[in-house]
Write a protein that holds these residues in place. Structure first.
Motif, PDB file in Angstrom:
ATOM      1  N   LEU A   1       0.848  -0.997  -0.144  1.00 12.55           N
ATOM      2  CA  LEU A   1      -0.317  -0.035   0.192  1.00 12.55           C
ATOM      3  C   LEU A   1       1.104   1.088  -0.018  1.00 12.55           C
ATOM      4  O   LEU A   1       0.188   2.423  -0.487  1.00 12.55           O
ATOM      5  CB  LEU A   1      -1.247   0.255   1.351  1.00 12.55           C
ATOM      6  N   ASP A   2       2.221   1.126   0.784  1.00 12.58           N
ATOM      7  CA  ASP A   2       2.686   2.762   0.771  1.00 12.58           C
ATOM      8  C   ASP A   2       3.201   2.804  -0.258  1.00 12.58           C
ATOM      9  O   ASP A   2       3.288   3.732  -0.950  1.00 12.58           O
ATOM     10  CB  ASP A   2       4.025   2.304   1.526  1.00 12.58           C
ATOM     11  N   GLN A   3       4.045   1.816  -1.043  1.00 13.47           N
ATOM     12  CA  GLN A   3       4.304   2.105  -2.814  1.00 13.47           C
ATOM     13  C   GLN A   3       3.324   2.503  -3.806  1.00 13.47           C
ATOM     14  O   GLN A   3       3.363   2.533  -4.354  1.00 13.47           O
ATOM     15  CB  GLN A   3       4.736   0.106  -3.227  1.00 13.47           C
ATOM     16  N   LYS A   4       1.819   1.669  -3.108  1.00 15.89           N
ATOM     17  CA  LYS A   4       1.200   2.047  -4.384  1.00 15.89           C
ATOM     18  C   LYS A   4       0.911   3.678  -4.774  1.00 15.89           C
ATOM     19  O   LYS A   4       0.612   3.904  -5.198  1.00 15.89           O
ATOM     20  CB  LYS A   4      -0.164   0.970  -3.952  1.00 15.89           C
ATOM     21  N   ILE A   5       1.190   4.295  -3.008  1.00 13.91           N
ATOM     22  CA  ILE A   5       0.909   5.414  -2.696  1.00 13.91           C
ATOM     23  C   ILE A   5       1.990   6.051  -3.357  1.00 13.91           C
ATOM     24  O   ILE A   5       1.395   7.928  -4.069  1.00 13.91           O
ATOM     25  CB  ILE A   5      -0.026   5.515  -0.845  1.00 13.91           C
ATOM     26  N   GLU A   6       2.752   6.015  -3.559  1.00 14.07           N
ATOM     27  CA  GLU A   6       3.995   6.494  -3.737  1.00 14.07           C
ATOM     28  C   GLU A   6       3.809   6.331  -5.269  1.00 14.07           C
ATOM     29  O   GLU A   6       4.130   7.345  -5.976  1.00 14.07           O
ATOM     30  CB  GLU A   6       5.260   5.887  -3.392  1.00 14.07           C
ATOM     31  N   GLU A   7       3.325   5.642  -5.589  1.00  8.18           N
ATOM     32  CA  GLU A   7       3.535   5.642  -7.555  1.00  8.18           C
ATOM     33  C   GLU A   7       2.330   6.523  -7.548  1.00  8.18           C
ATOM     34  O   GLU A   7       2.467   6.997  -9.096  1.00  8.18           O
ATOM     35  CB  GLU A   7       2.749   3.651  -7.638  1.00  8.18           C
ATOM     36  N   ASP A   8       1.446   6.462  -7.204  1.00  6.65           N
ATOM     37  CA  ASP A   8      -0.185   7.507  -7.611  1.00  6.65           C
ATOM     38  C   ASP A   8       0.124   8.339  -7.491  1.00  6.65           C
ATOM     39  O   ASP A   8      -0.237   9.061  -8.528  1.00  6.65           O
ATOM     40  CB  ASP A   8      -1.333   6.309  -5.989  1.00  6.65           C
ATOM     41  N   THR A   9       0.906   8.521  -6.699  1.00  6.61           N
ATOM     42  CA  THR A   9       1.323  10.688  -6.386  1.00  6.61           C
ATOM     43  C   THR A   9       2.307  10.437  -6.519  1.00  6.61           C
ATOM     44  O   THR A   9       2.009  12.515  -6.441  1.00  6.61           O
ATOM     45  CB  THR A   9       0.623  10.523  -4.882  1.00  6.61           C
TER      46      THR A   9
END
Ligand SMILES: Nc1ncnc2c1ncn2[C@@H]1O[C@H](COP(=O)(O)OP(=O)(O)OP(=O)(O)O)[C@@H](O)[C@H]1O
Ligand SMILES: O=C(O)C1=C[C@@H](O)[C@@H](O)[C@H](O)C1
Ligand SMILES: [Mg+2]
Length: 169
Positions: free
Chosen positions: A35-43
């Motif tokens: 989830l942390d990685q996904k948030i960094e990718e999305d933003t």
């Protein structure tokens, strides 16, 4: 209905959710989602910057959105961020995604693992605040979990094998 072929990992910063999750996904032929990685990718931004620009509240809002968006996923290992249990509305969503495994680690062990870490804004706080945060979250992790795995003095590989045994039994 709970998706039984997902595995959800929760626990404090440094408990090993990302390291264990990656290897567990490989060994059990599941897709790895962090989830942390996904948030960094999305933003397109780092977690420390998101905390700086949007505050913790902004980050938590994004975290809940990303967690909810996983509802149709099957055959995954989901590594959450350490603060996923902070919002009560996430608790039921976690359980819906699959069996929830709490990776426990003591404050001493976490401190050794995260020595010199600067990528976790809440770990940069004074020691007393970090300790209080762990104490506050401990019962909440336990409440949200189907299983607890103590990771103190265990290698990442040992923890993965223990989870594999738990999900087979
Ligand atoms: N069982 C373990 N034994 C030794 N080192 C470990 C173990 N688990 C994790 N580590 C180390 O601790 C550090 C943090 O691990 P990791 O990033 O997996 O934690 P996390 O639970 O995902 O944290 P966060 O909540 O911040 O995402 C890494 O350097 C990792 O190699
Ligand atoms: O414990 C927490 O609140 C956090 C843990 C990390 O995984 C990141 O989600 C972020 O640094 C916040
Ligand atoms: Mg992680």
């Amino acid at each position: 209905m709970q998706h039984m072929n997902n595995i959800v990992l929760i626990g404090f910063m440094g408990s090993g959710k990302s390291s264990v999750g990656k290897l567990l996904a490989e060994q059990t032929h599941r897709t790895y989602i962090d989830l942390d990685q996904k948030i960094e990718e999305d933003t397109g931004d780092t977690i420390p910057n998101i905390f700086k620009n949007e505050g913790e509240e902004g980050f938590r809002k994004r975290e809940t959105e990303v967690l909810r968006a996983l509802s149709s996923r099957e055959g995954t290992v989901i590594s959450t961020g350490g603060g996923i249990v902070e919002r009560k509305e996430n608790h039921d969503v976690l359980k819906e995604h699959g069996p929830v495994i709490y990776l426990h680690a003591s404050f001493e062990e976490i401190s050794a693992r995260l020595e010199d870490d600067e990528s976790r804004p809440l770990w940069s706080k004074p020691e007393v605040e970090r300790k209080n945060l762990l104490e506050k979250r401990l019962p909440v992790y336990k409440e949200c979990a189907d299983e607890l795995v103590n990771t103190d003095h265990k290698s990442i590989n040992d923890v993965v094998n223990e989870i594999e045994s738990l999900i087979k039994s």
